[in-house]
Design a protein around this motif. Structure first.
Motif, PDB file in Angstrom:
ATOM      1  N   HIS A  63      90.774 -20.921 -12.053  1.00 29.80           N
ATOM      2  CA  HIS A  63      91.930 -20.183 -12.573  1.00 29.80           C
ATOM      3  C   HIS A  63      92.016 -20.362 -14.083  1.00 29.80           C
ATOM      4  N   GLY A  64      90.867 -20.412 -14.738  1.00 29.51           N
ATOM      5  CA  GLY A  64      90.855 -20.553 -16.185  1.00 29.51           C
ATOM      6  C   GLY A  64      91.009 -21.975 -16.677  1.00 29.51           C
ATOM      7  N   GLY A  65      90.965 -22.960 -15.791  1.00 26.68           N
ATOM      8  CA  GLY A  65      91.067 -24.359 -16.183  1.00 26.68           C
ATOM      9  C   GLY A  65      92.486 -24.879 -16.268  1.00 26.68           C
ATOM     10  N   LYS A  66      93.455 -24.062 -15.859  1.00 25.25           N
ATOM     11  CA  LYS A  66      94.867 -24.441 -15.987  1.00 25.25           C
ATOM     12  C   LYS A  66      95.407 -25.223 -14.786  1.00 25.25           C
ATOM     13  N   ASP A  67      94.664 -25.232 -13.689  1.00 29.03           N
ATOM     14  CA  ASP A  67      95.154 -25.835 -12.451  1.00 29.03           C
ATOM     15  C   ASP A  67      94.384 -27.101 -12.061  1.00 29.03           C
ATOM     16  N   ASN A  68      94.052 -27.925 -13.053  1.00 33.10           N
ATOM     17  CA  ASN A  68      93.395 -29.203 -12.799  1.00 33.10           C
ATOM     18  C   ASN A  68      91.991 -29.039 -12.204  1.00 33.10           C
ATOM     19  N   GLU A  69      91.361 -27.888 -12.435  1.00 31.99           N
ATOM     20  CA  GLU A  69      90.062 -27.614 -11.837  1.00 31.99           C
ATOM     21  C   GLU A  69      88.989 -28.645 -12.203  1.00 31.99           C
ATOM     22  N   PRO A  70      88.868 -29.086 -13.476  1.00 30.94           N
ATOM     23  CA  PRO A  70      87.818 -30.068 -13.775  1.00 30.94           C
ATOM     24  C   PRO A  70      87.956 -31.362 -12.967  1.00 30.94           C
ATOM     25  N   ALA A  71      89.156 -31.887 -12.852  1.00 29.75           N
ATOM     26  CA  ALA A  71      89.356 -33.130 -12.091  1.00 29.75           C
ATOM     27  C   ALA A  71      89.075 -32.913 -10.608  1.00 29.75           C
ATOM     28  N   LEU A  72      89.499 -31.777 -10.081  1.00 28.72           N
ATOM     29  CA  LEU A  72      89.260 -31.495  -8.664  1.00 28.72           C
ATOM     30  C   LEU A  72      87.767 -31.339  -8.377  1.00 28.72           C
ATOM     31  N   LEU A  73      87.041 -30.694  -9.283  1.00 31.08           N
ATOM     32  CA  LEU A  73      85.606 -30.535  -9.091  1.00 31.08           C
ATOM     33  C   LEU A  73      84.911 -31.894  -9.160  1.00 31.08           C
ATOM     34  N   SER A  74      85.269 -32.707 -10.125  1.00 32.49           N
ATOM     35  CA  SER A  74      84.701 -34.049 -10.223  1.00 32.49           C
ATOM     36  C   SER A  74      84.994 -34.849  -8.953  1.00 32.49           C
ATOM     37  N   ASN A  75      86.222 -34.736  -8.444  1.00 30.75           N
ATOM     38  CA  ASN A  75      86.595 -35.433  -7.209  1.00 30.75           C
ATOM     39  C   ASN A  75      85.737 -34.987  -6.029  1.00 30.75           C
TER      40      ASN A  75
END
Length: 182
Positions: A95-107
């Motif tokens: 969603h453009g990086g606004k919804d905690n996507e990097p942390a969720l992907l790393s998790n």
């Protein structure tokens, strides 16, 4: 096509190919939150494992937990796959990086490694989580995934992590980024 790097006591391999054919202890499925199978790598894993068997195991898990949130993991047998186990994880929808996507992907990557360690799984193959229909920008996803796998390997969570990519373009992109990180 394949390239391998050392990371602490382990090794990271980037290769082009079919994740369902790899002889590793576990493969990771880029699942949806209902573990319902679907398109892309998720559908391919269900077909190769045996749709009826894998879907029955997934339905049992969903009956217990309701749904699998992004970044979390569960384990099923591999059934007809060469891999003994399937680690299911849900990547974030971009969603453009606004919804905690990097942390969720790393998790999604780190929790897959932790679950593997809990079950004495030493070799794990990963797809490019969230890079298909979930729309995660490939270069950003590769940096997050490879950095996370490097940390997990350096910590000894598994002995080998294999990134399995579809096509020469994806292989070249991930290999170039791996050269920077490793």
């Amino acid at each position: 096509m394949q390239k391998t790097w050392s990371a602490g006591p382990g090794r990271l391999t980037v290769r082009e190919g079919d994740i369902t054919r790899l002889d590793v202890d576990a493969i990771v499925n880029a699942a949806n939150s209902r573990l319902a199978g679907g398109g892309g790598v998720d559908g391919a894993i269900h077909r190769a494992a045996g749709i009826d068997k894998l879907q029955a195991a997934c339905r049992e898990i969903i009956r217990e937990i309701g749904s699998l949130p992004p970044g979390e993991t569960v384990l099923t047998p591999g059934f007809n796959l060469p891999a003994s186990h399937v680690i299911h994880t849900v990547g974030p929808i971009w969603h453009g990086g606004k919804d905690n996507e990097p942390a969720l992907l790393s998790n999604a990557y780190m929790n897959s490694l932790r679950l593997a360690q809990q079950h004495d799984i030493r070799t794990v193959a990963f797809p490019a989580i969230s890079c298909g229909v979930y729309g995660y920008p490939v270069e950003d996803a590769a940096r997050i995934a490879l950095s996370t796998l490097k940390k997990g390997l350096e910590s000894g969570l598994v002995s080998e992590a294999v990134m399995v990519l579809h096509g020469e373009t994806a292989f070249n992109t991930w290999s170039r980024i791996a050269e920077d990180i490793l």
